[in-house]
Write an enzyme that holds these catalytic residues in place. Sequence first.
Site, PDB file in Angstrom:
ATOM      1  N   GLY A   1       0.898  -1.202  -0.123  1.00  0.00           N
ATOM      2  CA  GLY A   1       0.044  -0.087  -0.149  1.00  0.00           C
ATOM      3  C   GLY A   1       0.763   1.116   0.028  1.00  0.00           C
ATOM      4  O   GLY A   1       0.368   2.155   0.599  1.00  0.00           O
TER       5      GLY A   1
ATOM      6  N   SER B   1       1.742   3.208  -2.524  1.00  0.00           N
ATOM      7  CA  SER B   1       1.655   3.960  -3.589  1.00  0.00           C
ATOM      8  C   SER B   1       1.290   5.561  -3.503  1.00  0.00           C
ATOM      9  O   SER B   1       1.241   6.640  -4.070  1.00  0.00           O
ATOM     10  CB  SER B   1       0.766   3.459  -4.848  1.00  0.00           C
ATOM     11  N   ARG B   2       0.682   5.666  -2.300  1.00  0.00           N
ATOM     12  CA  ARG B   2       0.224   7.040  -1.786  1.00  0.00           C
ATOM     13  C   ARG B   2       0.034   6.778   0.012  1.00  0.00           C
ATOM     14  O   ARG B   2       0.132   5.704   0.422  1.00  0.00           O
ATOM     15  CB  ARG B   2      -1.136   7.376  -2.176  1.00  0.00           C
TER      16      ARG B   2
ATOM     17  N   ASN C   1       0.742  -2.561   5.408  1.00  0.00           N
ATOM     18  CA  ASN C   1       0.083  -1.269   5.244  1.00  0.00           C
ATOM     19  C   ASN C   1      -1.047  -1.204   4.578  1.00  0.00           C
ATOM     20  O   ASN C   1      -1.928  -0.802   4.889  1.00  0.00           O
ATOM     21  CB  ASN C   1       1.041  -0.133   5.114  1.00  0.00           C
TER      22      ASN C   1
ATOM     23  N   TYR D   1     -14.581  -2.522   8.996  1.00  0.00           N
ATOM     24  CA  TYR D   1     -13.173  -1.896   8.926  1.00  0.00           C
ATOM     25  C   TYR D   1     -12.769  -2.063  10.510  1.00  0.00           C
ATOM     26  O   TYR D   1     -11.649  -2.473  10.661  1.00  0.00           O
ATOM     27  CB  TYR D   1     -13.309  -0.340   8.623  1.00  0.00           C
TER      28      TYR D   1
ATOM     29  N   ILE E   1      -5.305  10.777   9.675  1.00  0.00           N
ATOM     30  CA  ILE E   1      -3.939  10.977   9.079  1.00  0.00           C
ATOM     31  C   ILE E   1      -4.472  11.336   7.887  1.00  0.00           C
ATOM     32  O   ILE E   1      -5.119  10.806   6.752  1.00  0.00           O
ATOM     33  CB  ILE E   1      -3.066   9.936   8.954  1.00  0.00           C
TER      34      ILE E   1
HETATM   35  P1  NAP Z   1      -4.857   5.437   1.004  1.00  0.00           P
HETATM   36  O1  NAP Z   1      -4.216   6.952   0.963  1.00  0.00           O
HETATM   37  O2  NAP Z   1      -6.153   5.351   0.447  1.00  0.00           O
HETATM   38  O3  NAP Z   1      -3.790   4.641   0.427  1.00  0.00           O
HETATM   39  C1  NAP Z   1      -3.726   3.160   0.307  1.00  0.00           C
HETATM   40  C2  NAP Z   1      -2.838   2.428  -0.279  1.00  0.00           C
HETATM   41  O4  NAP Z   1      -3.163   0.961  -0.218  1.00  0.00           O
HETATM   42  C3  NAP Z   1      -2.756   2.871  -1.847  1.00  0.00           C
HETATM   43  O5  NAP Z   1      -1.183   2.693  -1.969  1.00  0.00           O
HETATM   44  C4  NAP Z   1      -3.390   1.548  -2.433  1.00  0.00           C
HETATM   45  O6  NAP Z   1      -2.942   1.425  -3.751  1.00  0.00           O
HETATM   46  C5  NAP Z   1      -2.912   0.218  -1.658  1.00  0.00           C
HETATM   47  N1  NAP Z   1      -3.668  -0.580  -1.501  1.00  0.00           N
HETATM   48  C6  NAP Z   1      -5.285  -0.697  -1.450  1.00  0.00           C
HETATM   49  N2  NAP Z   1      -5.769  -2.045  -1.490  1.00  0.00           N
HETATM   50  C7  NAP Z   1      -4.808  -2.645  -1.768  1.00  0.00           C
HETATM   51  C8  NAP Z   1      -4.553  -3.994  -2.041  1.00  0.00           C
HETATM   52  N3  NAP Z   1      -5.612  -4.941  -2.051  1.00  0.00           N
HETATM   53  N4  NAP Z   1      -3.279  -4.621  -2.413  1.00  0.00           N
HETATM   54  C9  NAP Z   1      -2.302  -3.840  -2.151  1.00  0.00           C
HETATM   55  N5  NAP Z   1      -2.251  -2.538  -2.036  1.00  0.00           N
HETATM   56  C10 NAP Z   1      -3.525  -1.946  -1.787  1.00  0.00           C
HETATM   57  O7  NAP Z   1      -4.828   5.124   2.483  1.00  0.00           O
HETATM   58  P2  NAP Z   1      -4.276   5.542   3.724  1.00  0.00           P
HETATM   59  O8  NAP Z   1      -5.099   6.473   4.579  1.00  0.00           O
HETATM   60  O9  NAP Z   1      -2.790   5.819   3.512  1.00  0.00           O
HETATM   61  O10 NAP Z   1      -4.042   4.155   4.603  1.00  0.00           O
HETATM   62  C11 NAP Z   1      -3.126   3.366   4.637  1.00  0.00           C
HETATM   63  C12 NAP Z   1      -3.199   2.383   5.890  1.00  0.00           C
HETATM   64  O11 NAP Z   1      -3.361   2.951   7.210  1.00  0.00           O
HETATM   65  C13 NAP Z   1      -4.531   1.537   6.010  1.00  0.00           C
HETATM   66  O12 NAP Z   1      -4.273   0.167   6.501  1.00  0.00           O
HETATM   67  C14 NAP Z   1      -5.521   2.199   6.701  1.00  0.00           C
HETATM   68  O13 NAP Z   1      -6.587   1.673   7.187  1.00  0.00           O
HETATM   69  C15 NAP Z   1      -4.599   2.743   7.785  1.00  0.00           C
HETATM   70  N6  NAP Z   1      -5.082   3.916   8.395  1.00  0.00           N
HETATM   71  C16 NAP Z   1      -5.139   4.892   7.794  1.00  0.00           C
HETATM   72  C17 NAP Z   1      -5.913   6.409   8.681  1.00  0.00           C
HETATM   73  C18 NAP Z   1      -5.956   7.576   8.118  1.00  0.00           C
HETATM   74  O14 NAP Z   1      -6.500   8.161   8.688  1.00  0.00           O
HETATM   75  N7  NAP Z   1      -5.510   7.748   6.965  1.00  0.00           N
HETATM   76  C19 NAP Z   1      -6.037   6.045   9.978  1.00  0.00           C
HETATM   77  C20 NAP Z   1      -5.886   4.604  10.699  1.00  0.00           C
HETATM   78  C21 NAP Z   1      -5.304   3.733   9.751  1.00  0.00           C
HETATM   79  P3  NAP Z   1      -3.892   0.674  -4.945  1.00  0.00           P
HETATM   80  O15 NAP Z   1      -5.162   1.357  -4.938  1.00  0.00           O
HETATM   81  O16 NAP Z   1      -3.186   1.086  -6.064  1.00  0.00           O
HETATM   82  O17 NAP Z   1      -3.619  -0.645  -4.690  1.00  0.00           O
END
Ligand code: NAP
Length: 243
Positions: free
Chosen positions: A5, A7-8, A82, A148, A181
């Site tokens: 995960g 790429s962003r 991640n 989730y 985040i």
């Molecule tokens: P995001 O901006 O949506 O990025 C998600 C990343 O995961 C992207 O690189 C996406 O790329 C990849 N991805 C999604 N499904 C995938 C799959 N099946 N296989 C491989 N890659 C996959 O999300 P984020 O906010 O950075 O969140 C990242 C992690 O942090 C997650 O586990 C999320 O639950 C956790 N988290 C986030 C927050 C927050 O506030 N942002 C808070 C608590 C926890 P592709 O779509 O190209 O696959």
Amino acid sequence: MVVTGASRGIGRGIAEIFGRHGGRIVVAARGREGAELVAGGITEAGGEALAVACDVADPSQARALAEAAEQHFGGIDILCANAGIFPAAPLASMTPEQWDEVLDTNLKGGFLAVSACLPALRRSPYGRIVLTSSITGPVTGYPGWSHYGASKAGQLGFMRTAAIELAPCGITVNAVLPGNIATEGLAANGEAYLAEMASAIPLRRLGSAADIANAALFLASDEAAYITGQTLVVDGGQTLPEG
Ligand code: NAP
């Protein structure tokens, strides 16, 4: 090291910060283009990175990811599992397919990434696994995210037993629990959600990907060698207030 995960958002932040600290990074995501952009940025900044397209919910793609890391960099010492998704769905209308999509990516995908990287991690003299969980599920609840929350709490159950099983091989397994985040994924919840969250956080701002990446960097460091099976909440104090 492998970051899923990446790429962003948070994964990108993890890949970039480890890249700046000399890590040789496999940047994994389903979308190849996004992974290549991040890997290219790390390389341009003087680091080493390889982009791999991988859906962590698919066992054969998870295995191919680990094989690519081994072939390109000769091994894996750190895995940051991640990759995650957080589409909202109220419980009353949630379908089994919606439940499965979230659990397959967030919980099973973490297991598949760990399991695929395990042979290489066992061979490393320095095995580290860092999971990205969340405050949502392990600590809090939020409407629309019952699937989730279950996936993120499930990650911690997985982590604790994995930590015991892998301790004899010198592999530590820990989890970072981010609060809210500022990432591309979170922005999809809309401005009103972001503003509500920022106002509820004692430090009065959303977290950054770097805030989480720094916690992952610590858990993967020599300084954290004696820490395993633990959680590190990084939420600007969001879960502290009573009432
Ligand atoms: P995001 O901006 O949506 O990025 C998600 C990343 O995961 C992207 O690189 C996406 O790329 C990849 N991805 C999604 N499904 C995938 C799959 N099946 N296989 C491989 N890659 C996959 O999300 P984020 O906010 O950075 O969140 C990242 C992690 O942090 C997650 O586990 C999320 O639950 C956790 N988290 C986030 C927050 C927050 O506030 N942002 C808070 C608590 C926890 P592709 O779509 O190209 O696959």
